[in-house]
Design a protein around this motif. Sequence first.
Motif, short mmCIF file in Angstrom:
data_model
loop_
_atom_site.label_atom_id
_atom_site.label_comp_id
_atom_site.label_asym_id
_atom_site.label_seq_id
_atom_site.Cartn_x
_atom_site.Cartn_y
_atom_site.Cartn_z
N HIS A 1 0.81 -1.22 0.00
CA HIS A 1 0.00 0.00 0.00
C HIS A 1 0.84 1.27 0.00
N HIS B 1 2.37 4.35 5.23
CA HIS B 1 0.91 4.43 5.14
C HIS B 1 0.37 4.78 6.53
N PHE C 1 -6.92 -2.99 2.52
CA PHE C 1 -7.53 -3.59 1.32
C PHE C 1 -9.02 -3.23 1.24
N GLU D 1 -9.53 0.98 1.12
CA GLU D 1 -9.12 1.67 -0.11
C GLU D 1 -9.57 0.93 -1.37
N THR E 1 -8.54 -1.73 -2.62
CA THR E 1 -7.30 -1.95 -3.36
C THR E 1 -7.49 -2.92 -4.53
N LEU F 1 -7.59 -2.32 -8.86
CA LEU F 1 -6.40 -2.88 -9.51
C LEU F 1 -6.54 -3.08 -11.03
N LEU G 1 0.88 -2.06 -5.04
CA LEU G 1 -0.47 -1.98 -5.61
C LEU G 1 -1.00 -0.55 -5.54
N SER G 2 -0.41 0.25 -4.66
CA SER G 2 -0.86 1.63 -4.50
C SER G 2 -0.32 2.56 -5.58
#
Length: 662
Positions: A57, A61, A314, A317, A319, A323, A401-402
């Motif tokens: 992330h 964070h 997850f 956000e 996530t 994606l 992934l962020s």
Amino acid sequence: MKLEDLDRALLWHPFTPMAEWMADAPLIIDRAEGNELIATDGRRYLDGVSSLWLNVHGHRHPHIDAAITAQLGRVAHTTLLGLASTPSILLAEKLLAVAPPGLARVFYSDSGSTAVEVALKMAFQYQQLRGQQGRTKFLALDGAYHGDTIGAVSVGGIDTFHRIFHPLLFHTLHVPPDADALGRAIAEHGHELCAVIVEPLVQGAAGIRLMPPGFLRAASEACRAAGILLIADEVATGFGRTGTMFACEQESVTPDLMAVAKGLSGGYLPIAATLATEAVFSRFVGDRLTFFHGHSFGGNPLGCAAALASLEVFGREQTLERLPAKVAALRAHLTAKVAPLPHVFEIRQKGMMVGIELRRDRMTMYDDDSDAIGARACRFARDHGVILRPLGPVVVLMPPLSITVEEIDRLVSAAAAAIAQATASPPASAPVAIPPEQRRRRGLFIVGTDTGVGKTTVAAALLRRARRQGLSPVPWKPVETGCTPDAADALRLRAAAGRDDLTVEEVCPYRFALPVAPALAANVPLTLTGMVAHLRAVESKGDFLVVESAGGLLSPYASGLTSADLAAAVGLPVLLVARNALGTINHTALALAEIRRRGLPLAGVILVDTDGKATPDRAHNARLIEELTGVRPLAALPFVEGASPDALADHLPTSLVGSLVG
Ligand SMILES: *Cc1c(COP(=O)(O)O)cnc(C)c1O
């Protein structure tokens, strides 16, 4: 000492050729923000490989930072041996809720390797407990990577990493990732197998190799039918990396055992887990039954708190929901910017895992050692503000992934530019002088074809010439033997350089009385690290370094340590000095062959007349050396009575002096 010098003097970096490392200035990361790392000099770099496939992330964070701080306010570590802890319980609940259905128990450890090690031992003991004493072997895939502890290495299949440890490993069957091959191996050896271990969907360390679609599902069914456990190593693929929380989901597979680590804590802290089904776990529940395994820091509360917070992010956000757009942007940029480059052989992408394989041409691979093409590309990427790390000739992109869509553009543009640069310039195996702008320090590393060939004479001449050109030359000689009691050569170098401000210890740290090779003369153990540390301490005292190594190119300083090794560690262009006399052609050709084999940058060859005798060979040696080796000696220095550095400096070729000194 400066931090970078301390690092080179004190640290031993993982998976790192240390000679090369010590020859270069390390990039030291001081802090981070979001998807960027910030070095001690304030420069910012996009974290293109998630700090080695970990970060999920972004760095710092706020939610994860706060969770760790809150846990720190309670306790940093308590054990799971004989005690329970709040965050480890809460994490187990949350982890099992997102794991493939059917996984029911969590066993904590602290790294991917230990999570795999635990799975292997669980599988083995499980088969013993159910009376299958003959099932003692594991089956793994070619190209597998499961970690670096001995059990994990035993099921590994990457020759470069694993070959050397072969005598230590237990026997494992290997098959290619192909359902038929696996089926045949199970038909033949099924009765002796306790488990099959796979990296689901993507083999990471093999170079981001994608498994054939359906293979995982087929492997799972074949194992179940044969009473063999399936271990899924989701250490790299877990926590969204392939587009879903776990790769196993994409083929609706629930493994019997599943190892997770890297992204578990969002890449924050060393925490890992091995998840097991109730069927496996229940075998271990009974009279006096114990799974004999545990690590001091297993289930560390800070790590668990970070992992719990990461799983919460997850949800907060979205996530995984966000994606697909990022994965598509990554693919589009790769297709537009990287695919058209001439030496890009293949781009392999699964979710946020990308491998870009480079080849000389479609038929020929780059040479791993001498071309180091992936490493060169990643090095260039730094100049474009992106940190990457290759796997051999494969440039890996594995962003957090962020990462934003804008940052994806930046990442791929930098990778494309770096690959273009690395594949355009000639490989390191060609014996060419390193262009001045790529040299970190100015200077030369002088080696001889033999002892007594005129190395000190050439070094003194170079130092004098540098001095005359207004530079502040630094002479350095790692070892001098035959000191009775003075280090005569070191004093000569210091005088030629006009550097009375340097002490003899600085010019020559190791001085011994016996007139023999350093390895014999030394009464203290000589080490590469020790010598390089002495050099680092003195090199900044001027602007042109002249290193005169002891004896010939392969004269030993200590067991397994020669001038050639020191040259690699120091990283300066190598100037080979040879005696202009009968025998020199053979000596020079052999030394050049070794310099090439080791990929050392060559500045040139200089022949020295060491006795002033007129023999018929001398006028022809340079030409014959060129015919044989392709390297034309830069100069043949005449014999100068008393070896006056001033007289010899005049005879140095302007080309050498111009490019390297001027
Ligand atoms: C990185 C990795 C491991 C080892 O994890 P460590 O935390 O480095 O010990 C094991 N398996 C896979 C698939 C990995 O990528």
